[in-house]
Design a protein around this motif. Structure first.
Motif, PDB file in Angstrom:
ATOM      1  N   PRO A 232       0.798  -1.233   0.000  1.00  0.00           N
ATOM      2  CA  PRO A 232       0.000   0.000   0.000  1.00  0.00           C
ATOM      3  C   PRO A 232       0.825   1.274   0.000  1.00  0.00           C
ATOM      4  CG  PRO A 232       0.039  -0.967   2.201  1.00  0.00           C
ATOM      5  CD  PRO A 232       0.690  -1.964   1.284  1.00  0.00           C
ATOM      6  N   ASP A 233       2.108   1.170   0.376  1.00  0.00           N
ATOM      7  CA  ASP A 233       2.948   2.370   0.439  1.00  0.00           C
ATOM      8  C   ASP A 233       3.649   2.661  -0.880  1.00  0.00           C
ATOM      9  OD1 ASP A 233       2.295   2.774   3.131  1.00  0.00           O
ATOM     10  OD2 ASP A 233       3.884   1.418   3.798  1.00  0.00           O
ATOM     11  N   ASN A 234       3.519   1.759  -1.856  1.00  0.00           N
ATOM     12  CA  ASN A 234       4.111   1.995  -3.170  1.00  0.00           C
ATOM     13  C   ASN A 234       3.180   2.833  -4.036  1.00  0.00           C
ATOM     14  OD1 ASN A 234       5.630  -0.730  -2.404  1.00  0.00           O
ATOM     15  ND2 ASN A 234       6.780   0.277  -4.037  1.00  0.00           N
ATOM     16  N   LYS A 235       3.786   3.658  -4.869  1.00  0.00           N
ATOM     17  CA  LYS A 235       3.022   4.429  -5.847  1.00  0.00           C
ATOM     18  C   LYS A 235       2.714   3.514  -7.040  1.00  0.00           C
ATOM     19  CE  LYS A 235       5.253   8.827  -4.648  1.00  0.00           C
ATOM     20  NZ  LYS A 235       6.129   9.917  -5.150  1.00  0.00           N
ATOM     21  N   ILE A 236       1.521   2.965  -7.054  1.00  0.00           N
ATOM     22  CA  ILE A 236       1.110   2.022  -8.096  1.00  0.00           C
ATOM     23  C   ILE A 236       0.155   2.719  -9.056  1.00  0.00           C
ATOM     24  CG2 ILE A 236      -0.153  -0.109  -8.564  1.00  0.00           C
ATOM     25  CD1 ILE A 236       0.865  -1.213  -5.922  1.00  0.00           C
ATOM     26  N   VAL A 237       0.484   2.651 -10.347  1.00  0.00           N
ATOM     27  CA  VAL A 237      -0.372   3.188 -11.396  1.00  0.00           C
ATOM     28  C   VAL A 237      -1.010   2.012 -12.127  1.00  0.00           C
ATOM     29  CG1 VAL A 237      -0.493   4.633 -13.458  1.00  0.00           C
ATOM     30  CG2 VAL A 237       1.179   5.171 -11.652  1.00  0.00           C
ATOM     31  N   TRP A 238      -2.327   1.962 -12.118  1.00  0.00           N
ATOM     32  CA  TRP A 238      -3.056   0.879 -12.793  1.00  0.00           C
ATOM     33  C   TRP A 238      -3.318   1.312 -14.231  1.00  0.00           C
ATOM     34  CZ3 TRP A 238      -8.201  -1.571 -10.573  1.00  0.00           C
ATOM     35  CH2 TRP A 238      -8.434  -2.786 -11.233  1.00  0.00           C
ATOM     36  N   ALA A 239      -2.671   0.639 -15.174  1.00  0.00           N
ATOM     37  CA  ALA A 239      -2.741   1.031 -16.578  1.00  0.00           C
ATOM     38  C   ALA A 239      -4.119   0.753 -17.168  1.00  0.00           C
ATOM     39  CB  ALA A 239      -1.681   0.281 -17.384  1.00  0.00           C
ATOM     40  N   HIS A 240      -4.548   1.657 -18.036  1.00  0.00           N
ATOM     41  CA  HIS A 240      -5.750   1.489 -18.871  1.00  0.00           C
ATOM     42  C   HIS A 240      -7.035   1.330 -18.053  1.00  0.00           C
ATOM     43  CE1 HIS A 240      -2.411   0.646 -21.494  1.00  0.00           C
ATOM     44  NE2 HIS A 240      -2.288  -0.599 -21.109  1.00  0.00           N
ATOM     45  N   MET A 241      -7.025   1.813 -16.823  1.00  0.00           N
ATOM     46  CA  MET A 241      -8.198   1.643 -15.947  1.00  0.00           C
ATOM     47  C   MET A 241      -8.575   0.179 -15.785  1.00  0.00           C
ATOM     48  SD  MET A 241     -10.607   4.808 -17.253  1.00  0.00           S
ATOM     49  CE  MET A 241     -11.419   5.272 -15.722  1.00  0.00           C
TER      50      MET A 241
END
Length: 365
Positions: A232-241
């Motif tokens: 949860p502390d990582n900056k995660i970007v979920w691609a393409h929604m």
């Protein structure tokens, strides 16, 4: 809608902003984002994003548009900031295949090849009028144990050059016929080493993780949920929604509810709205656009734009311009706050702690 010409006219033209019979305003320079710039006039300036956070400078087979030529494409549009993705999963070097979808059985395997070419090009051809962020795309999320050592190799060979990881595949159904397999729940627990390293470096990671498919809409959602719960502390970007060509019929309200729940639960999660599948199959469908506009206005500080253009040598500027336009089309319907954070790059600048800022949007006349 905040554009200067009727939508019917816009729809007939492949342009990256509003169309004028006389002289359009000059596109903004990189330096104009250093602060103190004039407000952004949405009635006369382009609706297309100034940041392309999802841009593949390298293709699956390595036969790429030259690095400088891709940069020229950006300079001819509104884009002044971009993530330099390779494609971490490449076809074999001796393969005659250029499109893995047409070559079932041919492996598409993780490799460092594209990343190292991008790094060499960055050193030799770094542009003065663009801000480029180099990303590591080699990681095999189903075999994560070598990742930390490879990250150390990257830092040894190209110190201080890489500041992002991704796009990496948690599950990508389009490559199932090319020997890709989804990372298992056990595999995800083994990400701890490299996720800790990313956190220490403050690097975001963009993850391609299909939500599901038309037969089973949330089949793979538990995998992404586990990744978010464990890191949860990582900056995660979920691609393409979370969407894909395998999933074109998920009701917008259900899709938005899933994203909203996870964004509320995990403050470090962001989503990118790259890939034209979103506009073609979701945003533009009857009744959907207002729902997604309300969603983006509400989560204005959690969304990143991107084209998902792949610099395969068979593509050209017109293709890039069209992909940028299509993937940015939703932006012209956003309120001023969301437009500034998403289209004008404020979210991106804050995510990477860059010394840039988005201009304020001019008050409507």
């Amino acid at each position: 809608m905040r554009c200067c010409v009727p939508f019917a006219v816009l729809a007939s033209l492949l342009v990256s902003g509003c169309v004028f019979s006389d002289n359009p305003p000059a596109l903004r320079s990189l330096d104009s984002f250093k602060g103190g710039a004039a407000c952004y006039d949405r009635e006369t300036e382009p609706y297309t994003a100034v940041v392309d956070t999802h841009l593949h400078y390298r293709p699956f087979d390595g036969r790429a548009i030259p690095f400088n030529e891709v940069n020229d494409y950006l300079s001819q549009t509104s884009v002044r900031f971009a993530n330099v993705y390779g494609i971490g999963q490449m076809l074999p070097a001796n393969s005659r295949c250029s499109n893995y979808l047409k070559c079932p059985g041919t492996p598409v395997a993780p490799t460092v090849r594209n990343d190292f070419v991008n790094a060499a090009n960055m050193l030799e051809y770094k542009p003065d009028d663009l801000h480029l962020t180099l990303s590591m795309t080699f990681t095999d999320l189903s075999d994560p144990e070598p990742t930390v050592e490879l990250m150390k190799l990257y830092e040894k060979e190209y110190p201080g050059l890489f500041h992002w990881m991704g796009e990496v595949n948690l599950v990508k159904q389009a490559q199932f016929n090319n020997r890709h397999k989804a990372a298992s729940p056990k595999d995800i627990t083994k990400w701890a080493g490299f996720m800790a390293e990313l956190k220490a470096r403050n690097y975001p990671i963009t993850i391609h993780s299909d939500l599901g498919n038309d037969q089973s809409p949330t089949l793979y959602l538990p995998l992404m949920e586990q990744a978010l719960a464990l890191y949860p502390d990582n900056k995660i970007v979920w691609a393409h929604m979370g969407l894909s060509y395998e999933q074109k019929s998920l009701p917008a309200a259900e899709h938005i509810a899933i994203l909203s729940r996870l964004l509320d639960q995990y403050p470090n999660l962001l989503i990118d709205i790259s890939w034209r599948i979103l506009e073609d199959a979701y945003f533009s469908q009857w009744g959907n656009r207002p729902l997604y506009v309300d969603f983006m206005n509400h989560y204005a500080e959690r969304i990143l734009p991107g084209s998902d253009f792949v610099a395969f040598r068979g593509n050209n500027f017109n293709v890039y311009q069209q992909e940028l336009d299509v993937t940015s089309r939703i932006l012209k319907y956003l309120d001023d706050n969301a437009f500034r954070h998403i289209a004008l790059g404020e979210n991106y600048f804050k995510l990477l702690n860059l010394d840039y800022q988005a201009p304020m949007v001019c008050e409507a006349s």
